[in-house]
Scaffold this active site. Sequence first.
Site, PDB file in Angstrom:
ATOM      1  N   ARG A 270       0.799  -1.230   0.000  1.00 36.51           N
ATOM      2  CA  ARG A 270       0.000   0.000   0.000  1.00 36.51           C
ATOM      3  C   ARG A 270       0.831   1.280   0.000  1.00 36.51           C
ATOM      4  NH1 ARG A 270      -3.710  -2.796   3.733  1.00 36.51           N
ATOM      5  NH2 ARG A 270      -5.493  -3.363   2.471  1.00 36.51           N
ATOM      6  N   HIS A 331      -4.035   9.179   7.245  1.00 40.34           N
ATOM      7  CA  HIS A 331      -5.015   8.281   7.853  1.00 40.34           C
ATOM      8  C   HIS A 331      -4.831   8.126   9.356  1.00 40.34           C
ATOM      9  CE1 HIS A 331      -8.002   5.186   7.750  1.00 40.34           C
ATOM     10  NE2 HIS A 331      -7.164   4.206   8.039  1.00 40.34           N
TER      11      HIS A 331
HETATM   12  C1  LIG Z   1     -12.029   6.085   8.003  1.00 43.77           C
HETATM   13  C2  LIG Z   1     -11.282   5.452   9.146  1.00 43.77           C
HETATM   14  C3  LIG Z   1     -11.309   4.077   9.309  1.00 43.77           C
HETATM   15  C4  LIG Z   1     -10.615   3.475  10.377  1.00 43.77           C
HETATM   16  N1  LIG Z   1     -10.725   2.121  10.572  1.00 43.77           N
HETATM   17  C5  LIG Z   1     -10.125   1.547  11.658  1.00 43.77           C
HETATM   18  C6  LIG Z   1     -10.320   0.167  11.961  1.00 43.77           C
HETATM   19  O1  LIG Z   1     -11.047  -0.539  11.265  1.00 43.77           O
HETATM   20  N2  LIG Z   1      -9.689  -0.347  13.050  1.00 43.77           N
HETATM   21  C7  LIG Z   1      -8.885   0.414  13.860  1.00 43.77           C
HETATM   22  O2  LIG Z   1      -8.339  -0.109  14.833  1.00 43.77           O
HETATM   23  N3  LIG Z   1      -8.722   1.728  13.609  1.00 43.77           N
HETATM   24  C8  LIG Z   1      -9.318   2.312  12.549  1.00 43.77           C
HETATM   25  N4  LIG Z   1      -9.154   3.650  12.318  1.00 43.77           N
HETATM   26  C9  LIG Z   1      -8.394   4.442  13.295  1.00 43.77           C
HETATM   27  C10 LIG Z   1      -9.243   4.632  14.561  1.00 43.77           C
HETATM   28  O3  LIG Z   1     -10.572   4.888  14.185  1.00 43.77           O
HETATM   29  C11 LIG Z   1      -8.737   5.779  15.439  1.00 43.77           C
HETATM   30  O4  LIG Z   1      -7.355   5.700  15.593  1.00 43.77           O
HETATM   31  C12 LIG Z   1      -9.382   5.720  16.819  1.00 43.77           C
HETATM   32  O5  LIG Z   1     -10.773   5.646  16.693  1.00 43.77           O
HETATM   33  C13 LIG Z   1      -8.979   6.935  17.659  1.00 43.77           C
HETATM   34  O6  LIG Z   1      -9.743   6.919  18.841  1.00 43.77           O
HETATM   35  P1  LIG Z   1      -9.524   8.052  19.924  1.00 43.77           P
HETATM   36  O7  LIG Z   1     -10.486   7.797  21.030  1.00 43.77           O
HETATM   37  O8  LIG Z   1      -8.098   8.178  20.260  1.00 43.77           O
HETATM   38  O9  LIG Z   1      -9.898   9.412  19.164  1.00 43.77           O
HETATM   39  P2  LIG Z   1     -11.243   9.835  18.367  1.00 43.77           P
HETATM   40  O10 LIG Z   1     -12.159   8.716  18.188  1.00 43.77           O
HETATM   41  O11 LIG Z   1     -10.804  10.563  17.156  1.00 43.77           O
HETATM   42  O12 LIG Z   1     -11.885  10.882  19.371  1.00 43.77           O
HETATM   43  C14 LIG Z   1     -11.281  12.151  19.603  1.00 43.77           C
HETATM   44  C15 LIG Z   1     -12.259  13.010  20.370  1.00 43.77           C
HETATM   45  O13 LIG Z   1     -11.620  14.193  20.838  1.00 43.77           O
HETATM   46  C16 LIG Z   1     -12.479  15.304  20.596  1.00 43.77           C
HETATM   47  N5  LIG Z   1     -11.655  16.514  20.565  1.00 43.77           N
HETATM   48  C17 LIG Z   1     -10.641  16.803  19.730  1.00 43.77           C
HETATM   49  N6  LIG Z   1     -10.131  18.010  20.049  1.00 43.77           N
HETATM   50  C18 LIG Z   1     -10.839  18.482  21.099  1.00 43.77           C
HETATM   51  C19 LIG Z   1     -10.798  19.681  21.869  1.00 43.77           C
HETATM   52  N7  LIG Z   1      -9.926  20.665  21.635  1.00 43.77           N
HETATM   53  N8  LIG Z   1     -11.681  19.834  22.884  1.00 43.77           N
HETATM   54  C20 LIG Z   1     -12.606  18.852  23.134  1.00 43.77           C
HETATM   55  N9  LIG Z   1     -12.690  17.710  22.441  1.00 43.77           N
HETATM   56  C21 LIG Z   1     -11.808  17.533  21.441  1.00 43.77           C
HETATM   57  C22 LIG Z   1     -13.140  14.951  19.275  1.00 43.77           C
HETATM   58  O14 LIG Z   1     -14.273  15.735  19.048  1.00 43.77           O
HETATM   59  C23 LIG Z   1     -13.449  13.481  19.553  1.00 43.77           C
HETATM   60  O15 LIG Z   1     -14.576  13.372  20.374  1.00 43.77           O
HETATM   61  C24 LIG Z   1      -9.848   4.269  11.269  1.00 43.77           C
HETATM   62  C25 LIG Z   1      -9.819   5.648  11.103  1.00 43.77           C
HETATM   63  C26 LIG Z   1     -10.530   6.246  10.062  1.00 43.77           C
HETATM   64  C27 LIG Z   1     -10.492   7.734   9.937  1.00 43.77           C
END
Ligand SMILES: Cc1cc2nc3c(=O)[nH]c(=O)nc-3n(C[C@H](O)[C@H](O)[C@H](O)COP(=O)(O)OP(=O)(O)OC[C@H]3O[C@@H](n4cnc5c(N)ncnc54)[C@H](O)[C@@H]3O)c2cc1C
Length: 502
Positions: A270, A331
Amino acid sequence: MTDVIVVGSGIAGLTAALHAAERGCRVTVVTKGFLADTNTRWAQGGVAAVTAPDDTVDSHIADTLTAGVGLNDPAAVRTLVTEGPDRIAELVHRGVTFDRAADGDFARGLEAAHARPRVLHAGGDATGAAIQAALGAAVRTARGVEVLEHTMLRELVIEGERVVGIDVETGGTTRRLRGDAVILATGGAGQLYSHTTNPVSATGDGIAAALRAGAAVADLEFVQFHPTALAVGDAFLVSEAVRGDGATLIDDAGRRFAFDAHPDGELAPRDVVARANARAMAAQGGRPVRLDATALGAERLARRFPTIDAAVRARGLDWSREPIPVTPAAHYLMGGVVTDLDGRTTVPGLYAVGETARTGVHGANRLASNSLLEGAVFGARAGEAAATDRAWPPVEAPAAVPLPVVAAASAPPFTRAALQELMWEHAGLVRDDDGLRRAAGVLAAWAADPRLRNAEDAGLLLVAQHVVGAALARTGSVGAHFRADEAGPAVTSLPAQEALAC
Ligand SMILES: Cc1cc2nc3c(=O)[nH]c(=O)nc-3n(C[C@H](O)[C@H](O)[C@H](O)COP(=O)(O)OP(=O)(O)OC[C@H]3O[C@@H](n4cnc5c(N)ncnc54)[C@H](O)[C@@H]3O)c2cc1C
C-alpha cells in the site's frame, strides 16, 4: 472524591471515563462537537485481539513488532496484546454486538500483516459506529459522569508543575474546569493534510496543548497514508479489495502508472501504491488520479462493495461507467504525547490515551486494527490510574527532537488550506531534506505572525512544526516515514507496509 476531566469522546476517552467513574471518581467528559463526532465512529474493518483458540499472544505481538519495524516499545505491545481479550469482553458487556459466525463464535477477519484471522467486526464494516454507540450510551447513563458537548479544550491549566484543570470554550465564552487529573483523548491530526480520511475534528488539539504545557512528544514523523480515498466531497476510503477485484489506477492521460513503481502494479504494497499515486498527482498539477472500476460492472460493484457503492453514488458519480477521482490520504498518526503504560505523561496530573498518545505500541507503522484496541486497553488503564494515583512516577521519554533552526521564509498568507497543502507537498508521503526545510521556513514565518488564526489552526501549526522537525531529524526511511533522499533499498518491500489498512 477525585475529579477527573476527560477531553475527547472516542473509544479512548469514553473507556477512560467509564473506568474512572467505576472507581468512584466524579468525571467530566468534554468534547468539542457532539459526543459521536469522533474518528472512532468511522472505523470500518474492526478491532484486533487474540480471541481464537488457535491464536496466540506471541503471534499478535510478533505481527505488531514487524509492522512497527521494531521501533515499538515491547512492554507496551505486550500490554496491548495480553489485555486485549479482556477489553473485548468489556465491549461486549457494554453492548457492542460483534458479528458472529454460524457456530456462534466471533466472526474473525484476516487483515494484511496479521498471521491469523483475529479482527473482530460489527455490522460488517461498521465496527467503529457500533463501539461509539455502545460506549456513548454507557457514558450517558453512568453514575458520576457529566458530558459537556460543544465544549472545546483551549489550554491546560498548570499550577506549580502540575496540571490542575483546563480552560474551555463553549458558546463563545471561556470557562475554567478544575480537576485532580486531566486525560487527553483528543484523537489524531489528519487535518494537517489536504487529503485525509479523518473527520474535521482531527486537528491535533490535545497534542498541541500538551506541547504548550511542556509535555514530551515522540514519533510524530510517522504518519500513515492510505492510497485510495475518494477525492470528491469528504474523503471516503475505497478499499484495496476494489483493486484486488481488477480496478486499475490511471493518470490524466489514461495511462496505468502503478507499474512504473512496482512489478505488481496496483496490487503492490500500500505505501508503494500511495507514493505512486502522489507522484502521478504531482506530475499533473495536483489533480487526483482515477480509479477505473468500469470493467467490474454495475451489478458486481453494488453487490460486492455496497458501502463504497453508496458513498460513490452519493457524490453523484457512476463508477460503473466512468473512472472516479482518488487520492492518497493521511489516515493515522503513530506518534503523539509520550506516556507510560498507564497513560501518564511527563507532566504530573496529565494523562494521554488513544491516537493522541505515543504509548510505543505502533513504532514506525501501525498494524491494521490495533488502534481501536489501543484506545480500549490504555483508556482503561489511564482511567484507573487517574482514579488511584497519589504520586507521579517519573515517565521516561525518548530524546526530544528540537524544532529545526531555520530562517522564516517568505510565506503566503496563513490559511488552513495553505498549511494543509504545504504539509501535503513537503511532509507527506515522500519527503526530502530540501522540501522539509522549505516547509519549516514557511511554518516559522506563520508562527511568528499570530494574526488570523483560530485555536484549531494555531494547534495544527504547532503540531505541523513538530512533524516537520521530526521528519527532518530522521534522515533514513523507515516504516511510514519515506525519505526520497535517504531511502534504503529494503523500504518498499517491508512487510510492515502491508499494514496500512483500516
Ligand atoms: C475512516 C477510518 C477508518 C478506520 N478504521 C479503523 C479500523 O477498522 N480499526 C482500527 O483499529 N482503527 C481504525 N481507524 C483508526 C481509529 O478509528 C482511530 O485511531 C481511533 O478511533 C482513535 O480513537 P480516539 O479515542 O483516540 O480518538 P477519536 O475517536 O478521534 O476521538 C477524539 C475526540 O476528541 C475530541 N476533541 C478533539 N479536540 C478536542 C478539543 N480541543 N476539545 C474537546 N474535544 C476535542 C473529538 O471531538 C473526539 O470526540 C480508522 C480511522 C478512520 C479515519
